[in-house]
Design a protein around this motif. Structure first.
Motif, PDB file in Angstrom:
ATOM      1  N   PRO A  64       8.913   3.644   1.556  1.00  0.00           N
ATOM      2  CA  PRO A  64       8.177   3.423   2.811  1.00  0.00           C
ATOM      3  C   PRO A  64       6.888   4.226   2.923  1.00  0.00           C
ATOM      4  O   PRO A  64       5.899   3.726   3.463  1.00  0.00           O
ATOM      5  N   VAL A  65       6.876   5.451   2.410  1.00  0.00           N
ATOM      6  CA  VAL A  65       5.661   6.255   2.516  1.00  0.00           C
ATOM      7  C   VAL A  65       4.499   5.605   1.777  1.00  0.00           C
ATOM      8  O   VAL A  65       3.351   5.645   2.229  1.00  0.00           O
ATOM      9  N   LEU A  66       4.785   4.967   0.642  1.00  0.00           N
ATOM     10  CA  LEU A  66       3.720   4.300  -0.111  1.00  0.00           C
ATOM     11  C   LEU A  66       3.285   3.020   0.596  1.00  0.00           C
ATOM     12  O   LEU A  66       2.084   2.686   0.611  1.00  0.00           O
ATOM     13  N   ALA A  67       4.226   2.286   1.176  1.00  0.00           N
ATOM     14  CA  ALA A  67       3.873   1.070   1.910  1.00  0.00           C
ATOM     15  C   ALA A  67       2.961   1.389   3.086  1.00  0.00           C
ATOM     16  O   ALA A  67       1.945   0.717   3.307  1.00  0.00           O
ATOM     17  N   VAL A  68       3.313   2.424   3.832  1.00  0.00           N
ATOM     18  CA  VAL A  68       2.492   2.785   5.002  1.00  0.00           C
ATOM     19  C   VAL A  68       1.157   3.361   4.557  1.00  0.00           C
ATOM     20  O   VAL A  68       0.110   3.050   5.145  1.00  0.00           O
ATOM     21  N   ALA A  69       1.161   4.192   3.525  1.00  0.00           N
ATOM     22  CA  ALA A  69      -0.097   4.757   3.037  1.00  0.00           C
ATOM     23  C   ALA A  69      -1.052   3.654   2.589  1.00  0.00           C
ATOM     24  O   ALA A  69      -2.261   3.697   2.877  1.00  0.00           O
ATOM     25  N   ALA A  70      -0.534   2.648   1.900  1.00  0.00           N
ATOM     26  CA  ALA A  70      -1.386   1.543   1.449  1.00  0.00           C
ATOM     27  C   ALA A  70      -1.947   0.771   2.638  1.00  0.00           C
ATOM     28  O   ALA A  70      -3.134   0.412   2.656  1.00  0.00           O
TER      29      ALA A  70
END
Length: 233
Positions: A64-70
């Motif tokens: 999730p952290v990568l999805a939101v960061a993107a």
């Protein structure tokens, strides 16, 4: 990259806070985006929030952290639709993401994955994403161009750029080439109604079908008010 003036409020809008709470590093990502991104009628904080939600839905297997960061960084370089470097905006954004995220606590590998997704999400670039995160981000961003939100956004951008609403003699561009630099409604025919077949994820595909039906219903109502036949499928 041109920075915009700092905002008076340091805290993000309330609806975004649960997403930032997923990982402490996202606060830093948000602060960086706020300092760098130049918003417009269709690319603002609310757009980033909606794209973040749909990126999570379209890529449940991605951290999730990568999805939101993107999602938060995908428009960090936001050039106007009529800018000569518009097609390079996502490439410039990806370079900025790759350079910045390691300083915000992300590993070089994670920064690279986010940067690839940011680079490939753009419609103007015409890329097919090679990772699940890239596919989810592209789907999420394109969903925001469809449906009732898509109608609002295309009207907002058209007004911001001073475009006419439509060609009164040929509103559906049947006897001419569509020209969305002149007529706002032409954007449905140069891009929006073509998007449905470009989605990658099951969640994105299903939602794109629903939102495209909404746009066609809008055009049918517009045709009735113009007293002309609706555009063909």
């Amino acid at each position: 990259m041109t920075s915009r003036p700092a905002r008076s409020a340091a805290r993000p809008p309330g609806p975004l806070e649960p997403l930032l709470a997923l990982d402490a590093r996202l606060e830093g990502v948000w602060a960086w985006v706020q300092a760098q991104m130049r918003p417009d009628a269709a690319h603002d904080d609310a757009h980033l929030l909606r794209v973040a939600r749909w990126t999570l839905r379209c890529a449940p297997e991605v951290a999730p952290v990568l999805a939101v960061a993107a999602a938060l960084t995908h428009d960090v370089v936001n050039l106007p639709k009529n800018h000569p470097q518009r097609a390079q905006a996502s490439e410039l954004g990806a370079q900025a993401v790759q350079a910045t995220l390691p300083a915000l606590g992300f590993t070089p590998a994670d920064a690279h994955e986010v940067a690839l997704a940011v680079r490939d999400h753009s419609y103007s670039r015409g890329a097919v994403p090679q990772t699940p995160l890239g596919a989810a981000l592209q789907d999420a961003d394109r969903l925001d161009a469809l449906g009732a939100l898509g109608v609002l956004r295309v009207a907002g951008v058209g007004g911001q750029l001073g475009r006419a609403l439509l060609d009164p003699l040929d509103p559906w561009a049947q006897a001419r080439e569509p020209d969305d630099l002149t007529f706002t409604v032409d954007h449905f025919f140069t891009k929006l109604l073509r998007l449905e077949g470009t989605f990658h994820t099951p969640a994105g595909q299903a939602e794109a079908r629903r939102r495209t039906r909404t746009m066609r219903a809008f055009l049918a109502e517009l045709a009735a008010e113009l007293e002309v036949d609706p555009p063909g499928e």
